[in-house]
Design a protein around this motif. Structure first.
Motif, PDB file in Angstrom:
ATOM      1  N   ILE A  19      32.099  39.914  51.815  1.00  0.00           N
ATOM      2  CA  ILE A  19      33.357  39.438  52.411  1.00  0.00           C
ATOM      3  C   ILE A  19      34.489  39.489  51.390  1.00  0.00           C
ATOM      4  CG2 ILE A  19      32.790  36.976  52.088  1.00  0.00           C
ATOM      5  CD1 ILE A  19      34.740  38.258  55.075  1.00  0.00           C
ATOM      6  N   ILE A  20      34.173  39.190  50.118  1.00  0.00           N
ATOM      7  CA  ILE A  20      35.216  39.293  49.091  1.00  0.00           C
ATOM      8  C   ILE A  20      35.628  40.756  48.900  1.00  0.00           C
ATOM      9  CG2 ILE A  20      35.837  38.774  46.694  1.00  0.00           C
ATOM     10  CD1 ILE A  20      35.423  36.276  48.172  1.00  0.00           C
ATOM     11  N   ILE A  41      33.427  31.443  44.162  1.00  0.00           N
ATOM     12  CA  ILE A  41      32.659  31.387  45.407  1.00  0.00           C
ATOM     13  C   ILE A  41      31.167  31.431  45.107  1.00  0.00           C
ATOM     14  CG2 ILE A  41      32.346  32.483  47.665  1.00  0.00           C
ATOM     15  CD1 ILE A  41      35.169  31.622  47.260  1.00  0.00           C
ATOM     16  N   LEU A  44      29.698  30.540  42.292  1.00  0.00           N
ATOM     17  CA  LEU A  44      29.238  29.595  41.268  1.00  0.00           C
ATOM     18  C   LEU A  44      28.136  28.639  41.749  1.00  0.00           C
ATOM     19  CD1 LEU A  44      29.686  29.034  38.333  1.00  0.00           C
ATOM     20  CD2 LEU A  44      31.511  27.478  38.897  1.00  0.00           C
ATOM     21  N   PRO A  45      28.241  27.999  42.949  1.00  0.00           N
ATOM     22  CA  PRO A  45      27.134  27.126  43.377  1.00  0.00           C
ATOM     23  C   PRO A  45      25.824  27.889  43.494  1.00  0.00           C
ATOM     24  CG  PRO A  45      28.972  26.952  44.908  1.00  0.00           C
ATOM     25  CD  PRO A  45      29.310  28.031  43.948  1.00  0.00           C
ATOM     26  N   GLU A  64      16.775  22.283  45.531  1.00  0.00           N
ATOM     27  CA  GLU A  64      17.454  23.518  45.130  1.00  0.00           C
ATOM     28  C   GLU A  64      17.305  24.591  46.199  1.00  0.00           C
ATOM     29  OE1 GLU A  64      15.951  21.577  43.064  1.00  0.00           O
ATOM     30  OE2 GLU A  64      17.323  21.271  41.377  1.00  0.00           O
ATOM     31  N   ILE A  95      19.620  23.802  49.057  1.00  0.00           N
ATOM     32  CA  ILE A  95      21.015  24.137  48.741  1.00  0.00           C
ATOM     33  C   ILE A  95      21.260  25.625  48.922  1.00  0.00           C
ATOM     34  CG2 ILE A  95      22.697  24.288  46.866  1.00  0.00           C
ATOM     35  CD1 ILE A  95      21.530  21.784  45.729  1.00  0.00           C
ATOM     36  N   CYS A 135      21.232  26.625  52.592  1.00  0.00           N
ATOM     37  CA  CYS A 135      22.484  26.162  53.208  1.00  0.00           C
ATOM     38  C   CYS A 135      23.627  27.095  52.848  1.00  0.00           C
ATOM     39  CB  CYS A 135      22.862  24.763  52.712  1.00  0.00           C
ATOM     40  SG  CYS A 135      21.914  23.474  53.451  1.00  0.00           S
ATOM     41  N   TYR A 136      23.692  27.440  51.558  1.00  0.00           N
ATOM     42  CA  TYR A 136      24.770  28.318  51.088  1.00  0.00           C
ATOM     43  C   TYR A 136      24.743  29.636  51.848  1.00  0.00           C
ATOM     44  CZ  TYR A 136      27.606  31.038  47.881  1.00  0.00           C
ATOM     45  OH  TYR A 136      28.571  31.849  47.347  1.00  0.00           O
ATOM     46  N   ILE A 144      25.890  29.096  55.533  1.00  0.00           N
ATOM     47  CA  ILE A 144      27.320  28.803  55.638  1.00  0.00           C
ATOM     48  C   ILE A 144      28.144  30.056  55.384  1.00  0.00           C
ATOM     49  CG2 ILE A 144      29.214  27.553  54.529  1.00  0.00           C
ATOM     50  CD1 ILE A 144      27.283  25.264  54.071  1.00  0.00           C
ATOM     51  N   MET A 145      27.789  30.786  54.323  1.00  0.00           N
ATOM     52  CA  MET A 145      28.571  31.974  53.974  1.00  0.00           C
ATOM     53  C   MET A 145      28.444  33.056  55.042  1.00  0.00           C
ATOM     54  SD  MET A 145      30.467  31.892  51.450  1.00  0.00           S
ATOM     55  CE  MET A 145      30.865  30.395  50.609  1.00  0.00           C
ATOM     56  N   LEU A 150      35.421  35.082  59.849  1.00  0.00           N
ATOM     57  CA  LEU A 150      36.691  35.399  59.204  1.00  0.00           C
ATOM     58  C   LEU A 150      36.929  36.901  59.052  1.00  0.00           C
ATOM     59  CD1 LEU A 150      36.638  32.638  56.484  1.00  0.00           C
ATOM     60  CD2 LEU A 150      38.173  32.768  58.413  1.00  0.00           C
TER      61      LEU A 150
END
Lengths: 233, 221
Positions: free
Chosen positions: B147-148, B169, B171-172, B196, B199, B202-203, B206-207, B214
């Motif tokens: 997406i970037i 974006i 980093l997490p 972990e 997380i 989830c990341y 979400i992305m 978008l």
């Protein structure tokens, strides 16, 4: 006009009170702060550090909300509002980083130790920096507004990871970390009533100041764009 | 829609086989970055946590050097308008994402093999955990960088901007992946690593959702 004078008096009082009121072991008079073990005289920076950190997040949040609005309505005024919020946000973000680093030097022993909160404020600074870099690289107004809105929304989605998840699973020094035995932020348990009062007055004062500055900021951006358009054609 | 996305992936795959642009530059980048790290280490023995960090440093920068091609190449060849005519935005995103996922997985399998051959600290004790971290970490890396890359291609193909925009974006994802890699070195169980893993999953979710929502705005001029 009256509220501007009120805001001036409020912020003047908070600045003077926050710096000048003494910290004593057992507070008896209304202007005395309690002695908090582990924080000592450093505790006074809380009146300036917390509002700046709070406003850097509020500004980022508002910038994202107006990015959403822009993508829905394609109104360039919303982009100006988002841009003005981010401009203020990066100023408050830098201030929060600096006051936090100063506090860390005296409370934890070094300016920077990659505590999870420091990592997250650093990430927020990077997001702001990247956002302004993206904006400055695009010429066309509509394209700039659309792409920076999309980027702001994607960047906002990483915020919960930094603010709520990482500090709680990583070991850290900041209140609210996974190994924090005090189980919560400082305001919950160690401040007395007058310290809390000045803390919340400072928070309110800085928030009003932010909204005032944001109001002037986005109006000036909208007027500047209008004048530029008239001048060109 | 799926057939079209697959056709788009095949088109990218074939043009990659013919030119070998991304594969060559990625392979050279991995070799250069790894040798710079090996030179700077010299004869010192480094800890496992440093090895896990250096592993993801090479993965991040290699991804940044190769993955922006997906959309930038379309803009450079002037074919993005044709793509807009023949397929819906979500289909195009699926095709490009598929290509980037394949590229990331090939690249990272090579990096993993290189690291296990060259670094003494790179000893995986819990292979299943490592594979899980590897899978979800790479998927997240591919999604966020796709997406970037789309944003970058519309911003006038500014190559230097790509790592700048991607890093906050990612980093997490990178921090969690480093933790998980280190845990797999130490032989931690899935129960110990459940936070972990949660997380990182989830990341990814979400992305992926946000990217599909978008991408329409980025793609349509």
């Amino acid at each position: 006009m009256a509220w501007k004078i009120f805001l001036f008096l409020l912020l003047a009082f908070v600045s003077v009170a926050g710096i000048a009121f003494p910290i004593v072991p057992v507070p008896t008079k209304w202007y005395e702060f309690p002695f908090i073990p582990g924080l000592k005289e450093n505790a006074k920076i809380i009146f300036f550090h917390v509002p700046t950190a709070w406003l850097s997040v509020v500004a980022f949040f508002m910038s994202t909300i107006y990015s959403f609005k822009y993508l829905r309505k394609k109104n360039l005024d919303d982009d100006a509002k988002s841009y003005a919020a981010a401009q203020l946000g990066i100023i408050f973000c830098i201030l929060a980083t600096i006051t936090g680093a100063v506090w860390a030097k005296f409370a934890w022993g070094s300016f920077w130790s990659w505590d999870p909160r420091q990592t997250s404020i650093f990430a927020l600074l990077l997001i702001y920096g990247a956002w302004f870099a993206l904006r400055s690289s695009i010429e066309s107004e509509e394209k700039r507004a659309t792409l920076s809105s999309v980027y702001a929304i994607i960047a906002f989605l990483t915020v919960p990871f930094f603010v709520f998840i990482m500090p709680r699973i990583m070991k850290g020094l900041h209140p609210g970390s996974a190994d924090d035995t005090n189980s919560g932020p400082v305001i919950d348990f160690k401040m007395n009533a007058n310290m809390e009062l000045i803390f919340f007055l400072s928070l309110i004062g800085f928030t009003i100041l932010y909204f005032w500055m944001w109001n002037i900021g986005y109006k000036s951006i909208i007027y500047r764009d209008k004048i530029n358009k008239q001048y060109r054609g | 829609m799926n057939a079209k996305a697959y056709a788009l992936y095949l088109k990218d795959f074939r043009s990659e086989i013919r030119t070998r642009y991304a594969v060559n530059s990625l392979a050279m980048f991995v070799i250069v970055a790894t040798s710079v790290i090996l030179f700077s280490i010299g004869n010192e023995t480094i800890t496992q946590s440093l090895t896990a960090g250096l592993f993801w440093v090479v993965i991040f920068f290699s991804a940044m050097s190769g993955l922006s091609r997906a959309f930038v190449s379309e803009e450079e060849r002037g074919t993005s308008l044709t793509l807009q005519l023949i397929a819906a935005p979500s289909t195009i995103f699926s095709g490009k994402l598929l290509f980037n996922i394949v590229l990331v997985f090939c690249m990272n399998i090579v990096i993993t093999l290189l690291y296990s051959a060259l670094f003494d600290g790179f000893v995986i004790k819990n292979l299943a955990l490592f594979i899980a971290a590897f899978f979800f970490g790479n998927a997240g890396l591919a999604i966020a960088s796709t997406i970037i890359a789309a944003i970058i291609s519309k911003a006038g193909a500014k190559g230097t901007l790509y790592p700048v925009l991607s890093f906050p974006i990612l980093l997490p994802l990178i921090l969690t992946s480093v933790q998980l890699t280190l845990m797999s070195f130490e032989g931690a169980s899935f129960i110990e690593a459940k936070f972990e893993l949660a997380i990182i999953i989830c990341y990814d979710v979400i992305m992926l959702t946000a990217s599909y929502l978008l991408f329409d705005f980025v793609w349509k001029d």
